[in-house]
Design an enzyme around this catalytic site. Structure first.
Site, PDB file in Angstrom:
ATOM      1  N   GLU A  85       2.306  10.005  -4.609  1.00 37.80           N
ATOM      2  CA  GLU A  85       0.956  10.231  -5.130  1.00 37.80           C
ATOM      3  C   GLU A  85       0.414  11.556  -4.643  1.00 37.80           C
ATOM      4  OE1 GLU A  85      -1.441   6.776  -4.600  1.00 37.80           O
ATOM      5  OE2 GLU A  85      -1.419   6.902  -2.450  1.00 37.80           O
ATOM      6  N   GLY A 117      -5.556   2.430  -7.789  1.00 39.09           N
ATOM      7  CA  GLY A 117      -6.698   2.352  -6.878  1.00 39.09           C
ATOM      8  C   GLY A 117      -7.925   1.828  -7.596  1.00 39.09           C
ATOM      9  N   SER A 151      -4.911   8.226 -10.031  1.00 39.79           N
ATOM     10  CA  SER A 151      -5.696   8.113 -11.276  1.00 39.79           C
ATOM     11  C   SER A 151      -4.939   7.422 -12.406  1.00 39.79           C
ATOM     12  CB  SER A 151      -6.181   9.497 -11.719  1.00 39.79           C
ATOM     13  OG  SER A 151      -6.996  10.065 -10.720  1.00 39.79           O
ATOM     14  N   HIS A 177      -1.059   6.055   3.551  1.00 43.40           N
ATOM     15  CA  HIS A 177      -1.939   6.452   2.455  1.00 43.40           C
ATOM     16  C   HIS A 177      -2.683   7.740   2.835  1.00 43.40           C
ATOM     17  CE1 HIS A 177      -5.135   6.404  -0.515  1.00 43.40           C
ATOM     18  NE2 HIS A 177      -4.364   5.594  -1.228  1.00 43.40           N
ATOM     19  N   ASN A 237      -4.508  -1.297  -4.940  1.00 40.55           N
ATOM     20  CA  ASN A 237      -5.098  -0.925  -3.644  1.00 40.55           C
ATOM     21  C   ASN A 237      -6.612  -1.027  -3.774  1.00 40.55           C
ATOM     22  OD1 ASN A 237      -5.817   0.131  -1.203  1.00 40.55           O
ATOM     23  ND2 ASN A 237      -5.206   2.241  -1.673  1.00 40.55           N
ATOM     24  N   TRP A 238      -7.143  -2.113  -3.255  1.00 39.22           N
ATOM     25  CA  TRP A 238      -8.602  -2.334  -3.385  1.00 39.22           C
ATOM     26  C   TRP A 238      -9.413  -1.465  -2.422  1.00 39.22           C
ATOM     27  CZ3 TRP A 238      -9.592  -8.390  -3.712  1.00 39.22           C
ATOM     28  CH2 TRP A 238      -9.048  -8.871  -4.914  1.00 39.22           C
ATOM     29  N   LYS A 239      -8.743  -0.812  -1.496  1.00 32.57           N
ATOM     30  CA  LYS A 239      -9.429  -0.002  -0.473  1.00 32.57           C
ATOM     31  C   LYS A 239     -10.498  -0.849   0.230  1.00 32.57           C
ATOM     32  CE  LYS A 239      -8.184   3.953  -3.237  1.00 32.57           C
ATOM     33  NZ  LYS A 239      -8.231   5.373  -3.417  1.00 32.57           N
ATOM     34  N   GLY A 284      -8.120   9.257  -7.377  1.00 39.20           N
ATOM     35  CA  GLY A 284      -9.550   8.946  -7.474  1.00 39.20           C
ATOM     36  C   GLY A 284     -10.281   9.493  -8.683  1.00 39.20           C
TER      37      GLY A 284
HETATM   38  C1  PEP Z   1      -4.753   5.207  -4.349  1.00 40.45           C
HETATM   39  O1  PEP Z   1      -5.525   4.418  -3.847  1.00 40.45           O
HETATM   40  O2  PEP Z   1      -3.759   5.584  -3.741  1.00 40.45           O
HETATM   41  C2  PEP Z   1      -4.999   5.711  -5.684  1.00 40.45           C
HETATM   42  C3  PEP Z   1      -4.005   6.256  -6.329  1.00 40.45           C
HETATM   43  O3  PEP Z   1      -6.271   5.592  -6.166  1.00 40.45           O
HETATM   44  P1  PEP Z   1      -6.743   5.925  -7.659  1.00 40.45           P
HETATM   45  O4  PEP Z   1      -5.919   5.069  -8.595  1.00 40.45           O
HETATM   46  O5  PEP Z   1      -8.161   5.576  -7.649  1.00 40.45           O
HETATM   47  O6  PEP Z   1      -6.460   7.363  -7.901  1.00 40.45           O
END
Ligand code: PEP
Length: 251
Positions: free
Chosen positions: A162, A231, A210, A92, A8-10, A168
């Site tokens: 999640e 992420g 994470s 999300h 997930n590049w956001k 994050g």
């Molecule tokens: C996400 O974007 O859902 C995510 C889990 O991000 P990260 O891996 O940065 O925690």
């Protein structure tokens, strides 16, 4: 079953050049792996610039909850599919935080499935409590998000558990593999009540929150995760590629 790794590049990166470079680095590694399925979800504007491979496909990060119409700034399920996405992230926590309700998530899920997209449904609790009341909320969330999804459509679902508090951070911010396994079994039971045991068992449940090269193997091993949603670490090709190799079993 092949492990699934979702990137997930956001809202990253900033330029098409950077998006192409990041994707090319991931693709070089993906081309050498056989035992995983990878879904890269870039911002929608980059979808048509990236060429998927055999085990590396593209996904979107969100769609609007109506199929067409006067909705300035929104992207429809069909548009994202034509742009190259075969998968779509829905629900999300970063969208839910902006006010997306389960009712809207459910509309998007059904619309995406009818459009022929595979749905990557994200859900998790914002906090845990000692009496485990949050589990009731989690069950309600999954039931409402999948309301009126047929058994035939459910074959195109991927669930990502999640916990919002785990997103994050660094490896130490993540959930534990044991807790993930417990929650994944809980979600399977909810799915079994709606779709029957066999179908529920076939719906992959991924871990997100994470994920790093340091903890990925534990979630896939001890946590028995069907895959991972990554992420911020998916923006660092060298580290993301380590996660891919771990999921492939070739690290
Ligand atoms: C996400 O974007 O859902 C995510 C889990 O991000 P990260 O891996 O940065 O925690």
């Amino acid at each position: 079953m092949k492990k699934i790794v979702v990137a997930n590049w956001k809202m990253n990166p900033e330029t098409p050049r950077e998006a192409r470079r990041l994707f090319a680095k991931v693709k070089r590694t993906a081309d050498r792996l056989r035992r995983i399925a990878i879904v890269v979800c870039p911002p929608a504007v980059f979808l048509s610039l990236l060429r998927p491979g055999k085990n590396l496909v593209l996904g979107g990060q969100d769609i609007f909850n109506e199929p067409r119409g006067a909705f300035t700034g929104s992207i429809s399920a069909a548009q994202i599919k034509y742009a190259g996405a075969g998968h779509i992230i829905i629900g999300h926590s970063e969208r839910r935080r902006l006010g997306e309700t389960d009712e809207l998530v459910n509309k998007k899920v059904r619309l995406a499935l009818k459009t022929g997209l595979k749905v990557i449904l994200c859900l998790g609790e914002t906090a845990r409590d000692e009496r485990s009341d949050y589990l009731r909320a989690l069950r309600g969330m999954l039931e409402r998000d999948l309301d009126r999804v047929s058994r035939a459509e459910a074959k195109d679902l991927i669930i990502v558990y999640e916990p919002v508090w785990a997103i994050g951070g660094s490896a130490s911010s993540a959930d534990t593999p044991e807790d993930f396994l417990e929650h994944a079994l809980f979600l399977k039971k909810v799915l079994a009540a709606g779709f029957g045991q066999n179908l529920a068992l076939s719906i992959p449940i991924l871990y997100g929150g994470s994920v790093t090269p340091e903890n990925a193997a534990d979630f896939l091993g001890r946590g028995e995760a069907a895959g991972l949603l990554v992420g911020h670490e998916s923006l660092r090709a060298d580290r993301f590629n380590v996660i891919l190799r771990l999921a492939d079993g070739s690290a």
